[in-house]
Scaffold this motif. Sequence first.
Motif, PDB file in Angstrom:
ATOM      1  N   THR A 278      -3.471   5.047  -2.809  1.00  0.00           N
ATOM      2  CA  THR A 278      -3.280   5.294  -4.298  1.00  0.00           C
ATOM      3  C   THR A 278      -2.762   3.941  -4.866  1.00  0.00           C
ATOM      4  N   SER A 279      -2.103   3.192  -4.203  1.00  0.00           N
ATOM      5  CA  SER A 279      -2.044   1.824  -4.729  1.00  0.00           C
ATOM      6  C   SER A 279      -1.891   0.674  -3.902  1.00  0.00           C
TER       7      SER A 279
ATOM      8  N   VAL B 136       0.852  -1.256   0.058  1.00  0.00           N
ATOM      9  CA  VAL B 136      -0.073   0.027  -0.086  1.00  0.00           C
ATOM     10  C   VAL B 136       0.962   1.332  -0.059  1.00  0.00           C
ATOM     11  N   SER B 137       0.789   2.088  -0.819  1.00  0.00           N
ATOM     12  CA  SER B 137       1.151   3.414  -0.934  1.00  0.00           C
ATOM     13  C   SER B 137       0.033   4.392  -0.932  1.00  0.00           C
ATOM     14  N   LEU B 138       0.435   5.551  -0.492  1.00  0.00           N
ATOM     15  CA  LEU B 138      -0.507   6.796  -0.491  1.00  0.00           C
ATOM     16  C   LEU B 138       0.102   7.950  -0.742  1.00  0.00           C
ATOM     17  N   VAL B 139      -0.367   8.672  -1.787  1.00  0.00           N
ATOM     18  CA  VAL B 139       0.369   9.769  -2.489  1.00  0.00           C
ATOM     19  C   VAL B 139      -0.931  11.083  -2.072  1.00  0.00           C
ATOM     20  N   TYR B 140      -0.305  12.102  -1.307  1.00  0.00           N
ATOM     21  CA  TYR B 140      -1.376  13.182  -1.203  1.00  0.00           C
ATOM     22  C   TYR B 140      -1.083  13.990  -2.468  1.00  0.00           C
ATOM     23  N   ASN B 141      -2.114  14.769  -3.016  1.00  0.00           N
ATOM     24  CA  ASN B 141      -1.657  15.719  -3.822  1.00  0.00           C
ATOM     25  C   ASN B 141      -1.250  15.323  -5.170  1.00  0.00           C
ATOM     26  N   GLN B 142      -1.773  14.026  -5.471  1.00  0.00           N
ATOM     27  CA  GLN B 142      -0.662  13.297  -6.628  1.00  0.00           C
ATOM     28  C   GLN B 142      -0.823  14.409  -8.062  1.00  0.00           C
TER      29      GLN B 142
ATOM     30  N   LEU C 223       2.832   7.094   2.570  1.00  0.00           N
ATOM     31  CA  LEU C 223       2.977   5.802   2.679  1.00  0.00           C
ATOM     32  C   LEU C 223       3.734   5.256   1.627  1.00  0.00           C
ATOM     33  N   LYS C 224       4.664   4.250   1.882  1.00  0.00           N
ATOM     34  CA  LYS C 224       5.590   3.728   0.692  1.00  0.00           C
ATOM     35  C   LYS C 224       5.425   2.150   0.930  1.00  0.00           C
ATOM     36  N   ASN C 225       4.825   1.492  -0.024  1.00  0.00           N
ATOM     37  CA  ASN C 225       4.739   0.024  -0.029  1.00  0.00           C
ATOM     38  C   ASN C 225       4.773  -0.603   1.560  1.00  0.00           C
ATOM     39  N   ILE C 226       3.610  -0.468   1.981  1.00  0.00           N
ATOM     40  CA  ILE C 226       3.203  -1.037   3.429  1.00  0.00           C
ATOM     41  C   ILE C 226       2.833  -2.330   3.151  1.00  0.00           C
TER      42      ILE C 226
ATOM     43  N   ASN D 287       9.157   8.031   7.793  1.00  0.00           N
ATOM     44  CA  ASN D 287       8.900   8.578   6.550  1.00  0.00           C
ATOM     45  C   ASN D 287       8.094   7.704   5.564  1.00  0.00           C
ATOM     46  N   GLY D 288       7.134   7.335   6.197  1.00  0.00           N
ATOM     47  CA  GLY D 288       6.142   6.553   5.441  1.00  0.00           C
ATOM     48  C   GLY D 288       6.337   4.984   5.237  1.00  0.00           C
TER      49      GLY D 288
END
Length: 222
Positions: A59-60, A7-13, A22-25, A218-219
Amino acid sequence: MINIRGVSLVYNQGKQNEFCALKNINLDVNNGELVILKGVSGSGKSTLLSLIALLQKPTSGEILIDGTNIAKLPDAFCSEFRHKRLGLVFQNFNLIEGLSVYENLLAPFALTNFKANVREEMIKRALELANIAHKRDENVSNLSGGERQRCAVARALSMDADIILADEPTANLDRDNARAFLGLLESFKALKKSVIVATHDSIFDELSATDRTLSLRNGEIV
Ligand code: ADP
Ligand code: MG
């Protein structure tokens, strides 16, 4: 029971202020497990809880709860799912000021169709579990910090959700009330609730009921 996959989450993509929170959780939480999510402010704890709580979508990646990918649930199902399965406890407790403890617990039931006698029994049980039944008819605006939190915990328990998410639950509590909250967490274990607590409060080091402690930086889970 909860499976978080890539799981990743990008704000204001796509915007200039795009930020990957969040990066590849990857994270699995089993039934009845108590997980403490640590990390300094800004590390992504609230963002991760908000995804599990269906307050926003990743986001993914995918988030499976008992095999259902909640990231793909239509919005109409999200609130129902949240009501039935999740109990949320926020840092500022999110109570409805001016209403009594009982009325704060009653409000979410407007979205359900429990029979009145069943509903009253559920509310009574939650108030007792959270040790706030003696303030049932008090206006929440008159409660102490610890009592306000116990009201929020009772509300989170009222629908008998099996997943409890708590975001910085002790941030606004004195140490005695924070320890009382740790005691409540231990009782959740006995009820076989799955619990995820996001916190940077070191008091959670005292909690022996914890099954796992994870750190976000850092995510990323480190
Ligand atoms: P924590 O709960 O660990 O303090 P958050 O999940 O609240 O961290 O925030 C992680 C990062 O994402 C922070 O840098 C924060 O500024 C950023 N962030 C949080 N919410 C938003 C938002 N709605 N829009 C843009 N950035 C956000
Ligand atoms: Mg936070």
